[in-house]
Design a protein around this motif. Structure first.
Motif, PDB file in Angstrom:
ATOM      1  N   ILE A  38      11.310  45.671  20.633  1.00  0.00           N
ATOM      2  CA  ILE A  38      10.817  44.762  19.590  1.00  0.00           C
ATOM      3  C   ILE A  38      11.080  43.318  20.013  1.00  0.00           C
ATOM      4  N   ALA A  39      12.297  43.051  20.480  1.00  0.00           N
ATOM      5  CA  ALA A  39      12.634  41.704  20.932  1.00  0.00           C
ATOM      6  C   ALA A  39      11.754  41.296  22.114  1.00  0.00           C
ATOM      7  N   LYS A  40      11.531  42.219  23.017  1.00  0.00           N
ATOM      8  CA  LYS A  40      10.717  41.931  24.205  1.00  0.00           C
ATOM      9  C   LYS A  40       9.293  41.542  23.824  1.00  0.00           C
ATOM     10  N   GLN A  41       8.735  42.231  22.835  1.00  0.00           N
ATOM     11  CA  GLN A  41       7.365  41.957  22.429  1.00  0.00           C
ATOM     12  C   GLN A  41       7.239  40.696  21.577  1.00  0.00           C
ATOM     13  N   LEU A  42       8.359  40.242  21.005  1.00  0.00           N
ATOM     14  CA  LEU A  42       8.321  39.055  20.145  1.00  0.00           C
ATOM     15  C   LEU A  42       8.852  37.793  20.821  1.00  0.00           C
ATOM     16  N   ILE A  43       9.563  37.943  21.948  1.00  0.00           N
ATOM     17  CA  ILE A  43      10.317  36.831  22.520  1.00  0.00           C
ATOM     18  C   ILE A  43       9.445  35.643  22.915  1.00  0.00           C
ATOM     19  N   HIS A  44       8.220  35.880  23.332  1.00  0.00           N
ATOM     20  CA  HIS A  44       7.361  34.771  23.768  1.00  0.00           C
ATOM     21  C   HIS A  44       6.294  34.421  22.741  1.00  0.00           C
ATOM     22  N   THR A  45       6.523  34.824  21.496  1.00  0.00           N
ATOM     23  CA  THR A  45       5.618  34.458  20.413  1.00  0.00           C
ATOM     24  C   THR A  45       6.166  33.216  19.709  1.00  0.00           C
ATOM     25  N   SER A  46       5.520  32.811  18.644  1.00  0.00           N
ATOM     26  CA  SER A  46       5.963  31.622  17.910  1.00  0.00           C
ATOM     27  C   SER A  46       7.095  31.921  16.936  1.00  0.00           C
ATOM     28  N   HIS A  47       7.512  33.178  16.847  1.00  0.00           N
ATOM     29  CA  HIS A  47       8.578  33.546  15.922  1.00  0.00           C
ATOM     30  C   HIS A  47       9.951  33.151  16.476  1.00  0.00           C
ATOM     31  N   GLU A  48      10.860  32.834  15.570  1.00  0.00           N
ATOM     32  CA  GLU A  48      12.221  32.480  15.945  1.00  0.00           C
ATOM     33  C   GLU A  48      13.096  33.727  15.812  1.00  0.00           C
ATOM     34  N   LEU A  49      13.725  34.130  16.919  1.00  0.00           N
ATOM     35  CA  LEU A  49      14.485  35.375  16.930  1.00  0.00           C
ATOM     36  C   LEU A  49      15.991  35.131  16.866  1.00  0.00           C
ATOM     37  N   TRP A  50      16.639  35.928  16.008  1.00  0.00           N
ATOM     38  CA  TRP A  50      18.087  35.995  15.943  1.00  0.00           C
ATOM     39  C   TRP A  50      18.474  37.435  16.259  1.00  0.00           C
ATOM     40  N   LEU A  51      19.190  37.615  17.363  1.00  0.00           N
ATOM     41  CA  LEU A  51      19.417  38.956  17.892  1.00  0.00           C
ATOM     42  C   LEU A  51      20.903  39.290  17.959  1.00  0.00           C
ATOM     43  N   THR A  52      21.201  40.558  17.674  1.00  0.00           N
ATOM     44  CA  THR A  52      22.573  41.033  17.831  1.00  0.00           C
ATOM     45  C   THR A  52      22.583  42.387  18.530  1.00  0.00           C
ATOM     46  N   GLY A  53      23.701  42.699  19.137  1.00  0.00           N
ATOM     47  CA  GLY A  53      23.867  43.958  19.870  1.00  0.00           C
ATOM     48  C   GLY A  53      25.219  43.936  20.544  1.00  0.00           C
ATOM     49  N   ARG A  54      25.535  45.011  21.249  1.00  0.00           N
ATOM     50  CA  ARG A  54      26.850  45.094  21.883  1.00  0.00           C
ATOM     51  C   ARG A  54      26.823  44.735  23.369  1.00  0.00           C
ATOM     52  N   ASN A  55      25.638  44.715  23.969  1.00  0.00           N
ATOM     53  CA  ASN A  55      25.531  44.400  25.398  1.00  0.00           C
ATOM     54  C   ASN A  55      25.336  42.896  25.563  1.00  0.00           C
ATOM     55  N   GLU A  56      26.428  42.201  25.853  1.00  0.00           N
ATOM     56  CA  GLU A  56      26.375  40.739  25.916  1.00  0.00           C
ATOM     57  C   GLU A  56      25.542  40.239  27.088  1.00  0.00           C
ATOM     58  N   ALA A  57      25.473  41.005  28.171  1.00  0.00           N
ATOM     59  CA  ALA A  57      24.673  40.585  29.321  1.00  0.00           C
ATOM     60  C   ALA A  57      23.193  40.501  28.938  1.00  0.00           C
ATOM     61  N   ILE A  58      22.714  41.510  28.225  1.00  0.00           N
ATOM     62  CA  ILE A  58      21.312  41.498  27.801  1.00  0.00           C
ATOM     63  C   ILE A  58      21.085  40.422  26.746  1.00  0.00           C
ATOM     64  N   LEU A  59      22.042  40.247  25.837  1.00  0.00           N
ATOM     65  CA  LEU A  59      21.912  39.179  24.844  1.00  0.00           C
ATOM     66  C   LEU A  59      21.812  37.816  25.525  1.00  0.00           C
ATOM     67  N   ASN A  60      22.582  37.618  26.574  1.00  0.00           N
ATOM     68  CA  ASN A  60      22.528  36.347  27.301  1.00  0.00           C
ATOM     69  C   ASN A  60      21.159  36.146  27.951  1.00  0.00           C
ATOM     70  N   GLU A  61      20.530  37.243  28.389  1.00  0.00           N
ATOM     71  CA  GLU A  61      19.175  37.146  28.940  1.00  0.00           C
ATOM     72  C   GLU A  61      18.196  36.715  27.854  1.00  0.00           C
ATOM     73  N   TRP A  62      18.363  37.275  26.646  1.00  0.00           N
ATOM     74  CA  TRP A  62      17.504  36.862  25.529  1.00  0.00           C
ATOM     75  C   TRP A  62      17.723  35.384  25.211  1.00  0.00           C
ATOM     76  N   GLN A  63      18.973  34.950  25.270  1.00  0.00           N
ATOM     77  CA  GLN A  63      19.272  33.554  24.969  1.00  0.00           C
ATOM     78  C   GLN A  63      18.577  32.620  25.964  1.00  0.00           C
ATOM     79  N   GLN A  64      18.568  33.013  27.223  1.00  0.00           N
ATOM     80  CA  GLN A  64      17.906  32.200  28.248  1.00  0.00           C
ATOM     81  C   GLN A  64      16.406  32.099  28.013  1.00  0.00           C
TER      82      GLN A  64
END
Length: 244
Positions: free
Chosen positions: A20-46
């Motif tokens: 879901i995050a992958k399909q929304l990340i490059h849209t105009s929506h603003e994403l706030w994401l949580t999870g336990r894998n900090e490495a992947i979260l950091n990729e989303w942040q970038q």
């Protein structure tokens, strides 16, 4: 879903939540994401998302999460876990984990999110919450609980849309944890849904007033038949139900 929305997603580092995050990340929506894998979260942040690492079963981490999530339009509560095992064999700790993440966490999280979610809650349920099968007694119970909870929530919160997504079996990392035999994926073959497909269908419900979404659609029919004639469905479906 024409206007940009602020969307909060749990379990955004694996499986359906990740897709879901992958399909929304490059849209105009603003994403706030949580999870336990900090490495992947950091990729989303970038890539422009806002991140808040958290284990939703931990009261302190969940409190920290709530304190840092702003007012959002939509909350997608996706985080979940399963273990396939017969009722007399399942480990107590696996039961506790499923109940904690699949039932207690979303209920406690929703309680705190209600004042800050303006439009819609989307919960990722399961067809297991409508038709239970062998080796999924506890997992099914957690998803049955989610249906009861959201049905009541819908009545209590008439100004918010409460949507529940009910997918069938998904080919995702969920199975790597759930299936200790490592045979379920092969037995189910082409019947397994892709996480990408479930994510796409979930995203399509954003901004709608949809009560539920069954994936694939025909499983919605089979669950209605089960409610009317459970013994018949259990007899006919036995070969399929015993693939775990």
């Amino acid at each position: 879903m024409s206007a940009p929305k602020r969307i909060f997603i749990t379990g955004a580092t694996s499986g359906v939540g990740y897709e879901i995050a992958k399909q929304l990340i490059h849209t105009s929506h603003e994403l706030w994401l949580t999870g336990r894998n900090e490495a992947i979260l950091n990729e989303w942040q970038q890539q422009g998302a806002h991140i808040i690492p958290a284990d939703l079963t931990d009261d302190h981490q969940r409190k920290h999460l709530i304190q840092n999530v702003p007012e959002v339009d939509v909350a997608i509560l996706n985080a979940g876990v399963g273990t396939f095992s017969y009722a007399h064999e399942i480990k107590d700790e696996d039961m506790d984990t499923m109940i904690a993440l699949n039932v207690t966490a979303p209920m406690k999280l929703t309680k705190k999110l209600l004042p800050i979610v303006k439009e819609q809650f989307i919960f990722i349920g399961s067809q297991a919450g409508k038709v239970a099968t062998p080796k999924a007694s506890v997992y099914a119970a957690t998803k049955f609980a989610l249906i009861g909870y959201t049905n009541a929530l819908r009545l209590e919160q008439p100004n918010k849309v409460i949507t529940v997504i009910h997918p069938g079996p998904i080919d995702s990392p969920f199975l790597d944890h759930a299936d200790a035999t490592n045979t379920y994926r092969q037995k189910m073959g082409s019947v397994l849904l892709s996480a990408e497909e479930v994510a796409k269908k979930t995203i399509q419900t954003i901004g709608t007033k949809k009560r539920e979404c069954n994936i694939p659609w025909y499983m919605g029919i089979s669950s209605k038949l089960y409610a009317l004639a459970p013994s018949i469905v259990e007899t006919i479906g036995k070969p399929f139900f015993n693939k775990k």
